[in-house]
Design a protein around this motif. Structure first.
Motif, PDB file in Angstrom:
ATOM      1  N   LEU A 137      34.942  46.945  46.540  1.00 31.33           N
ATOM      2  CA  LEU A 137      34.021  46.902  47.678  1.00 31.33           C
ATOM      3  C   LEU A 137      34.801  46.751  48.989  1.00 31.33           C
ATOM      4  CD1 LEU A 137      31.121  46.828  48.783  1.00 31.33           C
ATOM      5  CD2 LEU A 137      31.084  44.374  48.269  1.00 31.33           C
ATOM      6  N   LEU A 138      35.768  45.856  49.001  1.00 36.21           N
ATOM      7  CA  LEU A 138      36.605  45.677  50.195  1.00 36.21           C
ATOM      8  C   LEU A 138      37.346  46.969  50.531  1.00 36.21           C
ATOM      9  CD1 LEU A 138      37.915  42.121  49.315  1.00 36.21           C
ATOM     10  CD2 LEU A 138      36.646  42.686  51.409  1.00 36.21           C
ATOM     11  N   GLU A 139      37.872  47.629  49.529  1.00 36.32           N
ATOM     12  CA  GLU A 139      38.575  48.908  49.750  1.00 36.32           C
ATOM     13  C   GLU A 139      37.634  49.956  50.343  1.00 36.32           C
ATOM     14  OE1 GLU A 139      42.215  49.616  46.735  1.00 36.32           O
ATOM     15  OE2 GLU A 139      40.242  49.539  45.775  1.00 36.32           O
ATOM     16  N   ARG A 140      36.458  50.101  49.749  1.00 34.15           N
ATOM     17  CA  ARG A 140      35.488  51.092  50.244  1.00 34.15           C
ATOM     18  C   ARG A 140      35.105  50.822  51.686  1.00 34.15           C
ATOM     19  NH1 ARG A 140      32.977  50.415  45.302  1.00 34.15           N
ATOM     20  NH2 ARG A 140      31.268  49.214  46.193  1.00 34.15           N
ATOM     21  N   GLN A 141      34.962  49.541  52.025  1.00 31.55           N
ATOM     22  CA  GLN A 141      34.547  49.176  53.377  1.00 31.55           C
ATOM     23  C   GLN A 141      35.719  49.084  54.350  1.00 31.55           C
ATOM     24  OE1 GLN A 141      32.163  45.592  53.100  1.00 31.55           O
ATOM     25  NE2 GLN A 141      30.456  46.666  52.119  1.00 31.55           N
ATOM     26  N   GLY A 142      36.928  49.178  53.843  1.00 26.60           N
ATOM     27  CA  GLY A 142      38.100  49.078  54.706  1.00 26.60           C
ATOM     28  C   GLY A 142      38.268  47.700  55.316  1.00 26.60           C
ATOM     29  N   ARG A 143      37.906  46.661  54.557  1.00 25.54           N
ATOM     30  CA  ARG A 143      37.967  45.285  55.059  1.00 25.54           C
ATOM     31  C   ARG A 143      39.041  44.490  54.340  1.00 25.54           C
ATOM     32  NH1 ARG A 143      31.497  44.081  55.492  1.00 25.54           N
ATOM     33  NH2 ARG A 143      31.206  45.204  57.437  1.00 25.54           N
ATOM     34  N   THR A 144      39.484  43.413  55.021  1.00 24.30           N
ATOM     35  CA  THR A 144      40.442  42.489  54.440  1.00 24.30           C
ATOM     36  C   THR A 144      39.786  41.130  54.246  1.00 24.30           C
ATOM     37  OG1 THR A 144      41.233  41.909  56.655  1.00 24.30           O
ATOM     38  CG2 THR A 144      42.446  43.645  55.450  1.00 24.30           C
ATOM     39  N   ILE A 145      40.353  40.347  53.316  1.00 24.74           N
ATOM     40  CA  ILE A 145      39.796  39.037  52.989  1.00 24.74           C
ATOM     41  C   ILE A 145      40.893  37.983  52.989  1.00 24.74           C
ATOM     42  CG2 ILE A 145      40.058  39.336  50.473  1.00 24.74           C
ATOM     43  CD1 ILE A 145      37.305  37.849  50.212  1.00 24.74           C
ATOM     44  N   VAL A 146      40.495  36.765  53.295  1.00 22.83           N
ATOM     45  CA  VAL A 146      41.343  35.584  53.157  1.00 22.83           C
ATOM     46  C   VAL A 146      40.518  34.521  52.441  1.00 22.83           C
ATOM     47  CG1 VAL A 146      40.701  34.631  55.427  1.00 22.83           C
ATOM     48  CG2 VAL A 146      42.859  33.932  54.351  1.00 22.83           C
TER      49      VAL A 146
ATOM     50  N   THR B 103      44.245  38.957  43.535  1.00 26.47           N
ATOM     51  CA  THR B 103      45.570  39.587  43.543  1.00 26.47           C
ATOM     52  C   THR B 103      46.051  39.989  42.160  1.00 26.47           C
ATOM     53  OG1 THR B 103      46.678  37.429  43.518  1.00 26.47           O
ATOM     54  CG2 THR B 103      46.287  38.449  45.685  1.00 26.47           C
ATOM     55  N   ASP B 104      45.273  39.731  41.125  1.00 30.68           N
ATOM     56  CA  ASP B 104      45.607  40.230  39.785  1.00 30.68           C
ATOM     57  C   ASP B 104      45.512  41.754  39.727  1.00 30.68           C
ATOM     58  OD1 ASP B 104      46.168  37.785  38.631  1.00 30.68           O
ATOM     59  OD2 ASP B 104      44.192  37.567  37.684  1.00 30.68           O
ATOM     60  N   ARG B 105      44.745  42.326  40.606  1.00 30.48           N
ATOM     61  CA  ARG B 105      44.511  43.776  40.636  1.00 30.48           C
ATOM     62  C   ARG B 105      45.629  44.465  41.421  1.00 30.48           C
ATOM     63  NH1 ARG B 105      40.738  47.065  43.983  1.00 30.48           N
ATOM     64  NH2 ARG B 105      40.252  48.905  42.750  1.00 30.48           N
ATOM     65  N   ALA B 106      46.249  45.457  40.807  1.00 21.00           N
ATOM     66  CA  ALA B 106      47.298  46.226  41.481  1.00 21.00           C
ATOM     67  C   ALA B 106      46.723  46.856  42.747  1.00 21.00           C
ATOM     68  CB  ALA B 106      47.837  47.315  40.557  1.00 21.00           C
ATOM     69  N   GLY B 107      47.490  46.829  43.808  1.00 28.34           N
ATOM     70  CA  GLY B 107      47.046  47.400  45.074  1.00 28.34           C
ATOM     71  C   GLY B 107      46.249  46.455  45.933  1.00 28.34           C
ATOM     72  N   SER B 108      46.119  45.206  45.498  1.00 26.79           N
ATOM     73  CA  SER B 108      45.296  44.245  46.230  1.00 26.79           C
ATOM     74  C   SER B 108      45.865  43.897  47.603  1.00 26.79           C
ATOM     75  CB  SER B 108      45.084  42.970  45.413  1.00 26.79           C
ATOM     76  OG  SER B 108      46.333  42.371  45.087  1.00 26.79           O
ATOM     77  N   SER B 109      47.118  44.223  47.851  1.00 27.35           N
ATOM     78  CA  SER B 109      47.689  43.940  49.179  1.00 27.35           C
ATOM     79  C   SER B 109      47.014  44.764  50.262  1.00 27.35           C
ATOM     80  CB  SER B 109      49.199  44.188  49.197  1.00 27.35           C
ATOM     81  OG  SER B 109      49.475  45.546  48.915  1.00 27.35           O
ATOM     82  N   ALA B 110      46.267  45.775  49.868  1.00 27.70           N
ATOM     83  CA  ALA B 110      45.527  46.587  50.842  1.00 27.70           C
ATOM     84  C   ALA B 110      44.343  45.818  51.424  1.00 27.70           C
ATOM     85  CB  ALA B 110      45.024  47.876  50.188  1.00 27.70           C
ATOM     86  N   TYR B 111      43.856  44.797  50.719  1.00 27.27           N
ATOM     87  CA  TYR B 111      42.675  44.086  51.198  1.00 27.27           C
ATOM     88  C   TYR B 111      42.788  42.559  51.163  1.00 27.27           C
ATOM     89  CZ  TYR B 111      41.771  44.375  46.169  1.00 27.27           C
ATOM     90  OH  TYR B 111      41.894  44.316  44.802  1.00 27.27           O
ATOM     91  N   VAL B 112      43.772  41.996  50.505  1.00 27.47           N
ATOM     92  CA  VAL B 112      43.949  40.542  50.506  1.00 27.47           C
ATOM     93  C   VAL B 112      45.039  40.199  51.517  1.00 27.47           C
ATOM     94  CG1 VAL B 112      44.597  38.488  49.191  1.00 27.47           C
ATOM     95  CG2 VAL B 112      43.278  40.296  48.078  1.00 27.47           C
TER      96      VAL B 112
END
Length: 166
Positions: free
Chosen positions: A18-27, A42-51
Protein backbone atom coordinates in the motif's frame (compact mmCIF):
# COMPACT_ATOMS: atom_id res chain seq x y z
CA UNK A 1 -5.58 -15.00 20.71
CA UNK A 2 -2.00 -14.40 19.66
CA UNK A 3 -1.00 -13.23 16.19
CA UNK A 4 1.09 -15.76 14.30
CA UNK A 5 4.32 -15.00 12.46
CA UNK A 6 2.43 -15.59 9.20
CA UNK A 7 -0.31 -13.11 10.13
CA UNK A 8 2.30 -10.50 11.02
CA UNK A 9 4.21 -11.12 7.79
CA UNK A 10 1.06 -10.86 5.67
CA UNK A 11 -0.07 -7.65 7.40
CA UNK A 12 3.38 -6.14 6.94
CA UNK A 13 3.43 -7.08 3.27
CA UNK A 14 -0.05 -5.58 2.74
CA UNK A 15 1.00 -2.30 4.34
CA UNK A 16 4.27 -2.27 2.40
CA UNK A 17 2.48 -2.75 -0.90
CA UNK A 18 0.00 0.00 0.00
CA UNK A 19 2.82 2.41 0.87
CA UNK A 20 4.55 1.57 -2.42
CA UNK A 21 1.38 2.12 -4.46
CA UNK A 22 0.78 5.45 -2.76
CA UNK A 23 4.41 6.52 -2.97
CA UNK A 24 4.53 7.18 0.79
CA UNK A 25 7.13 6.60 3.48
CA UNK A 26 6.59 5.47 7.07
CA UNK A 27 8.35 5.79 10.41
CA UNK A 28 7.55 3.89 13.58
CA UNK A 29 7.70 5.23 17.14
CA UNK A 30 7.45 2.22 19.41
CA UNK A 31 7.50 1.64 23.12
CA UNK A 32 6.06 -1.69 24.32
CA UNK A 33 6.57 -3.37 20.93
CA UNK A 34 10.29 -2.61 21.01
CA UNK A 35 10.72 -2.08 17.28
CA UNK A 36 8.69 -5.12 16.24
CA UNK A 37 6.52 -3.14 13.80
CA UNK A 38 9.64 -1.80 12.07
CA UNK A 39 11.07 -5.33 12.04
CA UNK A 40 7.99 -6.76 10.34
CA UNK A 41 7.97 -3.95 7.77
CA UNK A 42 11.66 -4.39 6.98
CA UNK A 43 11.40 -8.18 6.65
CA UNK A 44 10.15 -7.53 3.11
CA UNK A 45 12.84 -7.08 0.45
CA UNK A 46 12.76 -3.58 -1.00
CA UNK A 47 11.29 -2.06 2.14
CA UNK A 48 13.89 0.72 2.07
CA UNK A 49 11.69 2.33 -0.58
CA UNK A 50 9.03 3.09 2.04
CA UNK A 51 10.47 2.58 5.55
CA UNK A 52 12.44 5.64 6.67
CA UNK A 53 13.17 4.30 10.13
CA UNK A 54 12.00 3.15 13.48
CA UNK A 55 12.44 4.78 16.86
CA UNK A 56 12.26 2.62 19.96
CA UNK A 57 11.38 5.09 22.69
CA UNK A 58 10.84 2.74 25.57
CA UNK A 59 11.63 5.15 28.38
CA UNK A 60 9.93 8.45 29.10
CA UNK A 61 13.31 10.17 28.69
CA UNK A 62 13.59 8.75 25.17
CA UNK A 63 10.05 9.84 24.35
CA UNK A 64 10.94 13.37 25.45
CA UNK A 65 14.47 13.53 24.04
CA UNK A 66 13.98 11.79 20.69
CA UNK A 67 10.37 12.60 19.89
CA UNK A 68 9.74 15.83 21.79
CA UNK A 69 6.92 14.39 23.88
CA UNK A 70 5.99 16.91 26.56
CA UNK A 71 7.08 16.10 30.09
CA UNK A 72 3.79 17.62 31.19
CA UNK A 73 1.82 15.14 29.04
CA UNK A 74 3.79 12.27 30.53
CA UNK A 75 3.24 13.58 34.07
CA UNK A 76 -0.46 14.31 33.58
CA UNK A 77 -1.49 11.28 31.52
CA UNK A 78 1.30 8.71 31.70
CA UNK A 79 3.20 7.14 28.83
CA UNK A 80 0.28 4.86 27.99
CA UNK A 81 -2.19 7.53 26.89
CA UNK A 82 -3.77 9.22 23.92
CA UNK A 83 -1.92 12.55 24.30
CA UNK A 84 1.44 10.79 24.43
CA UNK A 85 0.94 8.58 21.35
CA UNK A 86 -0.34 11.59 19.41
CA UNK A 87 2.81 13.50 20.38
CA UNK A 88 4.92 10.48 19.44
CA UNK A 89 3.44 10.55 15.92
CA UNK A 90 4.06 14.30 15.59
CA UNK A 91 7.63 13.92 16.84
CA UNK A 92 8.45 10.98 14.59
CA UNK A 93 7.15 12.88 11.56
CA UNK A 94 9.12 16.00 12.52
CA UNK A 95 12.36 14.12 13.13
CA UNK A 96 12.28 12.00 9.97
CA UNK A 97 10.15 13.79 7.40
CA UNK A 98 8.20 10.58 6.73
CA UNK A 99 4.76 10.81 5.15
CA UNK A 100 3.06 8.74 7.83
CA UNK A 101 3.95 7.61 11.35
CA UNK A 102 2.65 5.00 13.74
CA UNK A 103 3.12 5.18 17.51
CA UNK A 104 2.54 2.50 20.14
CA UNK A 105 2.71 2.70 23.93
CA UNK A 106 1.28 0.08 26.24
CA UNK A 107 1.48 -2.21 29.22
CA UNK A 108 2.66 -5.58 27.92
CA UNK A 109 3.14 -7.15 31.35
CA UNK A 110 3.50 -9.19 33.29
CA UNK A 111 3.78 -6.26 35.73
CA UNK A 112 3.28 -2.55 35.40
CA UNK A 113 -0.48 -2.54 35.10
CA UNK A 114 -2.90 -0.53 37.22
CA UNK A 115 -6.63 -0.37 37.77
CA UNK A 116 -6.93 2.32 35.09
CA UNK A 117 -4.41 0.70 32.74
CA UNK A 118 -4.31 -3.06 33.28
CA UNK A 119 -1.80 -5.30 31.56
CA UNK A 120 -2.80 -5.57 27.90
CA UNK A 121 -3.76 -1.87 27.56
CA UNK A 122 -2.13 -0.39 24.46
CA UNK A 123 -2.57 3.06 22.92
CA UNK A 124 -1.96 3.53 19.20
CA UNK A 125 -1.81 6.56 16.94
CA UNK A 126 -1.15 6.89 13.24
CA UNK A 127 -1.21 9.91 11.06
CA UNK A 128 0.29 12.29 8.57
CA UNK A 129 0.29 15.33 10.84
CA UNK A 130 -1.58 16.90 13.78
CA UNK A 131 -4.74 17.51 11.75
CA UNK A 132 -4.63 14.00 10.32
CA UNK A 133 -3.86 11.73 13.27
CA UNK A 134 -6.10 9.07 14.74
CA UNK A 135 -5.65 7.49 18.16
CA UNK A 136 -7.28 4.40 19.62
CA UNK A 137 -6.86 2.22 22.69
CA UNK A 138 -7.09 -1.57 22.66
CA UNK A 139 -6.98 -4.22 25.37
CA UNK A 140 -5.31 -7.52 24.54
CA UNK A 141 -5.43 -10.76 26.54
CA UNK A 142 -2.50 -13.04 27.15
CA UNK A 143 1.08 -12.97 28.31
CA UNK A 144 3.72 -10.42 27.34
CA UNK A 145 4.52 -12.04 23.99
CA UNK A 146 0.84 -12.41 23.07
CA UNK A 147 0.05 -8.78 23.98
CA UNK A 148 2.99 -7.53 21.93
CA UNK A 149 2.16 -9.72 18.91
CA UNK A 150 -1.46 -8.56 18.93
CA UNK A 151 -0.32 -4.94 19.25
CA UNK A 152 1.99 -5.26 16.24
CA UNK A 153 -0.79 -6.77 14.12
CA UNK A 154 -3.27 -4.13 15.27
CA UNK A 155 -0.82 -1.34 14.38
CA UNK A 156 -0.10 -2.72 10.90
CA UNK A 157 -3.80 -3.19 10.17
CA UNK A 158 -4.67 0.21 11.62
CA UNK A 159 -2.18 2.08 9.43
CA UNK A 160 -3.35 0.10 6.39
CA UNK A 161 -6.97 1.03 7.09
CA UNK A 162 -6.01 4.66 7.71
CA UNK A 163 -4.09 4.93 4.43
CA UNK A 164 -6.71 3.01 2.50
CA UNK A 165 -9.36 5.51 3.58
CA UNK A 166 -7.26 8.61 2.94
Amino acid sequence: MSASDQELSEAGARLGKLLERQGRTIVTAESCTGGWVAKVLTDRAGSSAYVLGGLVTYSNDAKEGLLGVSGQSLADHGAVSEPVVREMVAGALAVTGADVAVAISGVAGPGGGSEDKPVGTVWFAWGRGPASTEAVVAHFPGDRDEVRRQAVLFALQGVSDFLGAS
